[in-house]
Design a protein around this motif. Sequence first.
Motif, PDB file in Angstrom:
ATOM      1  N   HIS A 285       0.849  -1.187   0.000  1.00 57.74           N
ATOM      2  CA  HIS A 285       0.000   0.000   0.000  1.00 57.74           C
ATOM      3  C   HIS A 285       0.888   1.242   0.000  1.00 57.74           C
ATOM      4  CE1 HIS A 285      -4.223  -1.366   1.545  1.00 57.74           C
ATOM      5  NE2 HIS A 285      -3.829  -2.039   0.492  1.00 57.74           N
ATOM      6  N   LEU A 286       0.677   2.148  -0.936  1.00 63.73           N
ATOM      7  CA  LEU A 286       1.391   3.420  -0.991  1.00 63.73           C
ATOM      8  C   LEU A 286       0.375   4.536  -0.794  1.00 63.73           C
ATOM      9  CD1 LEU A 286       3.699   2.579  -4.028  1.00 63.73           C
ATOM     10  CD2 LEU A 286       4.358   2.677  -1.614  1.00 63.73           C
ATOM     11  N   ILE A 287       0.508   5.258   0.294  1.00 64.60           N
ATOM     12  CA  ILE A 287      -0.487   6.259   0.689  1.00 64.60           C
ATOM     13  C   ILE A 287       0.007   7.656   0.328  1.00 64.60           C
ATOM     14  CG2 ILE A 287      -1.762   7.243   2.639  1.00 64.60           C
ATOM     15  CD1 ILE A 287      -1.318   4.516   4.068  1.00 64.60           C
ATOM     16  N   ASP A 288      -0.796   8.390  -0.409  1.00 57.89           N
ATOM     17  CA  ASP A 288      -0.472   9.767  -0.801  1.00 57.89           C
ATOM     18  C   ASP A 288      -0.674  10.675   0.419  1.00 57.89           C
ATOM     19  OD1 ASP A 288      -0.314  12.302  -1.858  1.00 57.89           O
ATOM     20  OD2 ASP A 288      -1.689  11.929  -3.525  1.00 57.89           O
ATOM     21  N   GLY A 289       0.404  10.956   1.137  1.00 58.76           N
ATOM     22  CA  GLY A 289       0.313  11.709   2.386  1.00 58.76           C
ATOM     23  C   GLY A 289      -0.229  13.107   2.217  1.00 58.76           C
ATOM     24  N   SER A 290       0.171  13.786   1.133  1.00 61.75           N
ATOM     25  CA  SER A 290      -0.281  15.164   0.927  1.00 61.75           C
ATOM     26  C   SER A 290      -1.793  15.219   0.763  1.00 61.75           C
ATOM     27  CB  SER A 290       0.405  15.766  -0.303  1.00 61.75           C
ATOM     28  OG  SER A 290       1.793  15.868  -0.084  1.00 61.75           O
ATOM     29  N   ALA A 291      -2.343  14.239   0.053  1.00 62.15           N
ATOM     30  CA  ALA A 291      -3.796  14.218  -0.136  1.00 62.15           C
ATOM     31  C   ALA A 291      -4.506  14.073   1.206  1.00 62.15           C
ATOM     32  CB  ALA A 291      -4.190  13.078  -1.071  1.00 62.15           C
TER      33      ALA A 291
ATOM     34  N   PHE B 219       5.411  11.489   1.176  1.00 66.65           N
ATOM     35  CA  PHE B 219       5.222  12.943   1.277  1.00 66.65           C
ATOM     36  C   PHE B 219       6.078  13.678   0.247  1.00 66.65           C
ATOM     37  CE2 PHE B 219       4.363  11.329   5.559  1.00 66.65           C
ATOM     38  CZ  PHE B 219       3.172  11.976   5.877  1.00 66.65           C
ATOM     39  N   ASP B 220       5.671  14.907  -0.078  1.00 69.55           N
ATOM     40  CA  ASP B 220       6.532  15.825  -0.840  1.00 69.55           C
ATOM     41  C   ASP B 220       7.552  16.431   0.111  1.00 69.55           C
ATOM     42  OD1 ASP B 220       5.356  15.724  -3.471  1.00 69.55           O
ATOM     43  OD2 ASP B 220       3.638  16.801  -2.652  1.00 69.55           O
ATOM     44  N   HIS B 221       8.815  16.486  -0.337  1.00 64.30           N
ATOM     45  CA  HIS B 221       9.849  17.054   0.525  1.00 64.30           C
ATOM     46  C   HIS B 221       9.793  18.582   0.517  1.00 64.30           C
ATOM     47  CE1 HIS B 221      13.707  17.272   2.644  1.00 64.30           C
ATOM     48  NE2 HIS B 221      14.038  18.239   1.785  1.00 64.30           N
ATOM     49  N   SER B 222       9.630  19.155  -0.698  1.00 67.36           N
ATOM     50  CA  SER B 222       9.552  20.616  -0.822  1.00 67.36           C
ATOM     51  C   SER B 222       8.908  20.946  -2.152  1.00 67.36           C
ATOM     52  CB  SER B 222      10.953  21.243  -0.746  1.00 67.36           C
ATOM     53  OG  SER B 222      11.745  20.800  -1.830  1.00 67.36           O
ATOM     54  N   ALA B 223       8.668  22.229  -2.374  1.00 61.26           N
ATOM     55  CA  ALA B 223       7.994  22.649  -3.605  1.00 61.26           C
ATOM     56  C   ALA B 223       8.900  22.522  -4.826  1.00 61.26           C
ATOM     57  CB  ALA B 223       7.511  24.095  -3.472  1.00 61.26           C
ATOM     58  N   LYS B 224      10.223  22.683  -4.678  1.00 57.91           N
ATOM     59  CA  LYS B 224      11.158  22.656  -5.799  1.00 57.91           C
ATOM     60  C   LYS B 224      11.618  21.233  -6.077  1.00 57.91           C
ATOM     61  CE  LYS B 224      11.332  27.155  -6.447  1.00 57.91           C
ATOM     62  NZ  LYS B 224      10.857  27.776  -7.696  1.00 57.91           N
ATOM     63  N   THR B 225      11.541  20.830  -7.373  1.00 58.51           N
ATOM     64  CA  THR B 225      11.996  19.497  -7.772  1.00 58.51           C
ATOM     65  C   THR B 225      12.771  19.615  -9.079  1.00 58.51           C
ATOM     66  OG1 THR B 225      10.062  18.984  -9.145  1.00 58.51           O
ATOM     67  CG2 THR B 225       9.883  18.541  -6.773  1.00 58.51           C
ATOM     68  N   PHE B 226      13.230  18.470  -9.587  1.00 58.99           N
ATOM     69  CA  PHE B 226      13.996  18.480 -10.845  1.00 58.99           C
ATOM     70  C   PHE B 226      13.174  19.053 -11.996  1.00 58.99           C
ATOM     71  CE2 PHE B 226      11.704  14.467 -11.082  1.00 58.99           C
ATOM     72  CZ  PHE B 226      11.361  14.353 -12.423  1.00 58.99           C
TER      73      PHE B 226
ATOM     74  N   PHE C 104       2.952  20.309   8.865  1.00 60.88           N
ATOM     75  CA  PHE C 104       3.538  19.292   7.994  1.00 60.88           C
ATOM     76  C   PHE C 104       4.515  18.380   8.735  1.00 60.88           C
ATOM     77  CE2 PHE C 104       1.610  21.583   4.555  1.00 60.88           C
ATOM     78  CZ  PHE C 104       1.470  20.639   3.547  1.00 60.88           C
ATOM     79  N   PRO C 105       5.495  18.926   9.472  1.00 64.96           N
ATOM     80  CA  PRO C 105       6.389  17.999  10.186  1.00 64.96           C
ATOM     81  C   PRO C 105       5.667  17.136  11.218  1.00 64.96           C
ATOM     82  CG  PRO C 105       6.808  20.300  10.816  1.00 64.96           C
ATOM     83  CD  PRO C 105       5.919  20.329   9.628  1.00 64.96           C
ATOM     84  N   LEU C 106       4.575  17.648  11.771  1.00 64.05           N
ATOM     85  CA  LEU C 106       3.822  16.862  12.759  1.00 64.05           C
ATOM     86  C   LEU C 106       3.146  15.661  12.110  1.00 64.05           C
ATOM     87  CD1 LEU C 106       2.192  19.767  14.815  1.00 64.05           C
ATOM     88  CD2 LEU C 106       4.116  18.319  15.493  1.00 64.05           C
ATOM     89  N   THR C 107       2.758  15.783  10.849  1.00 67.01           N
ATOM     90  CA  THR C 107       2.133  14.641  10.174  1.00 67.01           C
ATOM     91  C   THR C 107       3.162  13.538   9.926  1.00 67.01           C
ATOM     92  OG1 THR C 107       2.463  15.642   7.981  1.00 67.01           O
ATOM     93  CG2 THR C 107       0.360  16.053   9.075  1.00 67.01           C
ATOM     94  N   ARG C 108       4.418  13.921   9.698  1.00 68.05           N
ATOM     95  CA  ARG C 108       5.469  12.907   9.573  1.00 68.05           C
ATOM     96  C   ARG C 108       5.651  12.175  10.911  1.00 68.05           C
ATOM     97  NH1 ARG C 108       4.796  16.577   5.421  1.00 68.05           N
ATOM     98  NH2 ARG C 108       6.483  16.509   3.881  1.00 68.05           N
TER      99      ARG C 108
END
Length: 935
Positions: free
Chosen positions: A10-16, A67-74, A97-101
Amino acid sequence: MSFGKGHHLHLIDGSAFIFRAYHALPPLTRKSDGLPIGAVAGFCNMLFRYVEDNKQGDAPTHAAVIFDHSAKTFRNAIYPAYKANRPELPEDLRPQFPLTRQATRAFNIACIEAEGYEADDIIATLACRARAAGGTVTILSSDKDLMQLVGDGVEMLDPMKNRRIGPEEVFEKFGVAPDRVIDVQALSGDSVDNVPGAPGIGMKTAALLIQEYGDLETLLARAGEISQPKRRAALQDNAELIRISRRLVALDCAMPLEVTLDSLEVHPPQPEAVLSFLNAMEFRSLTTRVAASLKVAAPPMEAARGAEVTGAHDAPEAAPSLPFDTAAYECVRDAAALERWIAAIRERGVVAVDTETTSLDEMRAELVGISLCVQAGTACYIPLGHRQGGGDLFGSSALTEGQMPVAQALALLKPVLEDDAILKIGQNMKYDAKILARLGISVAPIDDTMLMSYAMHAGLNSHGMDALSDQYLGHQPIAIKPLLGSGKSAVTFDRVPIDQAVAYAAEDADITLRLWELFKPQLHRAHVTTVYETLERPLVPVLAQMEMAGIQVDRDTLSRMSNAFAQKMAGLEAEIHDMAGEKFNVGSPKQLGEILFDKMSLPGGEKGKTGAYATGADVLEDLATEHELPGRVLDWRQLSKLKSTYTDALQDHINPETGRVHTSYSLTGAVTGRLASTDPNLQNIPVRSEEGRRIREAFVAPKGRRLVSLDYSQIELRILAHVADIPALKQAFREGQDIHAMTASEMFNVPLDQMTPDIRRQAKAINFGVIYGISGFGLARNLRIPRSAAQGFIDRYFERFPGIKGYMDDTVAFAKANGFVQTLFGRKIHTPEINARGPGAGFAKRAAINAPIQGTAADVIRRAMVRMPAAIAGIDAKMLLQVHDELLFEVAEDAVDTLIPIAREVMETACDPAVHLSVRLTVEAGHGANWAEAH
């Protein structure tokens, strides 16, 4: 053992999960230090539910929250404007956000993020690794970008709708298989993520192009072959931008990731870790629930008493994480105690109110007690009518000791319940308002949690208190059945011991207040504040007055009709027996099935589990197009239903005190906003049939008064003409033409002066059928004609009025994209099954097509009803009934001519000023000594 065949990841989309939690709850802060924790609270509830729901069955062997680490990506290096137009995170969400981790790790679930990559890339990489290893994968998300991964052992699960997404669902959304989704996305672009795509090419066009040319590179190479100039230019001039778009939407399935699949193995939460985190967050209710699930004691809550709502208007002290403690509820037995509660109510200015009675019939129920709640967890019950023992045959046993006299309690409560400065909150407040109105108290102003839920969630869930408490508070209320018993041993609430009643009744008020504190700020977020404030809440007192007024029914007339119906049924039985060639019990489905399918050998006979043939209305309607006997049986059943439901049962509904029948209206009875009438249901009396008119003769006006009926003329067709922009229909309405004759003339090329009743009847059936998204199958049943002829009528109808087909297609597309449709007044009707496949798909589409039209008509008459009391205040008249598009009044004989133009004006201008229809609404009026004469 390494990850491989038989394993399920199971891969859960944390941001959603985070954003869903943030928008589902009001702003919450930790009481001890003011830390925002609303999203964390919702996120933890979702994780706990996920853990509980996946303990058995198709449970995962491995799982991770991504989770997404940050807004900037490759991707920003490829295209600097990628996601540049995304709004800034809300200030109160950023620190959560850090609390959800931390929460994820506390629940002992793997938590993964990677700098320079999006969560979707991590999900893609892990999914591809798991698939290659021979395992299966479920991605818990509804994100369209992840749909490119579906297939070969990878599927998605939309956790909001509990709907699985496989290759078929992907094709339904994109028009291509999963492996071509990125090609379609590259062409159509994405305004949310700022993916440019090809200008002017939407998803449908993109899918058609990819279907025709096979893949994106082939399409770009052969773009010069495309005949449409704009489309050809869009592809040729933007080829490089389209290729960049494809790189942006394509997920990286081979990113560097140190995490191994084996490290994601599922383990149960460790009590100390998870309870320590929940305790630190001050989530008291969830801490208790998790501890119970883990079979350990909950740790003491030292830091604070619970999280409080801040920044939510009118709800400064909500505590959704506060546990329910029924032992803390107070039993108010004397005036001094009640006065303390009244002082607390005046200080807060808000109180949840609930009544306990001896019956669900508000016009006959006796008050047993009243519950109050001024703050979550702080509630009381005032017993007033509890009786000792079982009582004698007449229920005359003495009152239990330790209760205030009813008159004394009501005298103390009346000023508070009628105070304009104090808001009274209820769950289905109309019931409580009527109980108290019969005792001389006019409760106002009010809020109603049932109606708040209805305004936000119509079509998604039920709106009863138990269901709302379970779904939104995570709490199952005390059940009523163990208190009252069942069957012959059942008792009424006045026989429930007071100590048991306190816990049950006060909890209801506590739940109601908590739901209000949760729902009130959500109305604005859901964009339904106007719907609630103009169409729902103000209708409560109007309906309460109508229901209490009731309508006079003549018992003798009903008795005569019952005998007449019995005679007519006997005549139909004789005809049916003649056609069958033998006598049998027409009311027996088993015997009827044997006659139809064994003896007469009619087609379509199907036996159920009992071995009997199915003979439901749908079966008989189909057969009626081929043979007369099934049609006669349908006529017999209709008469039988009218006799049992109305001419017989209505006599039992006459109130012995008032001599009138008092129906009860449910504001939430239909998802479209239509009212539902129960006990008795007065909205299913056939309007146009001879039998229906005869039943209406029994509804009469008292001596010196008249019944006045005002009825919208073809309101739904007028709304259809407006929303679908049909010039021919608009013109017909403007000129006052017979709309059904006009339709028949248009369809069948018959001049109006040569119109026959039969042709007009067919056009009328199609006019109304189209509003309900009728199929050839359904129209054939209605007209009792072959299906091929019925489908021909519908095809011709759409040829003559192409705008209607356009409206239907656009409405279904909107529903599929948004999960709801809307009325002209902003009412949302959710359509959770709109993307389903199989037998329910057609029904869901028809419901979506009809809902904006029927819902708008329902909103119009609601607006008229809300305005009506003030408009007719100076007239000796009262509004008694609403039956879909009709309002029925009882009026003094000398006031009829005064009432009609005023009421008609209110109804015809009900849309103003919110909506300006391009087709004028008209209202037909009539009056008489009974309802049949008036209509």
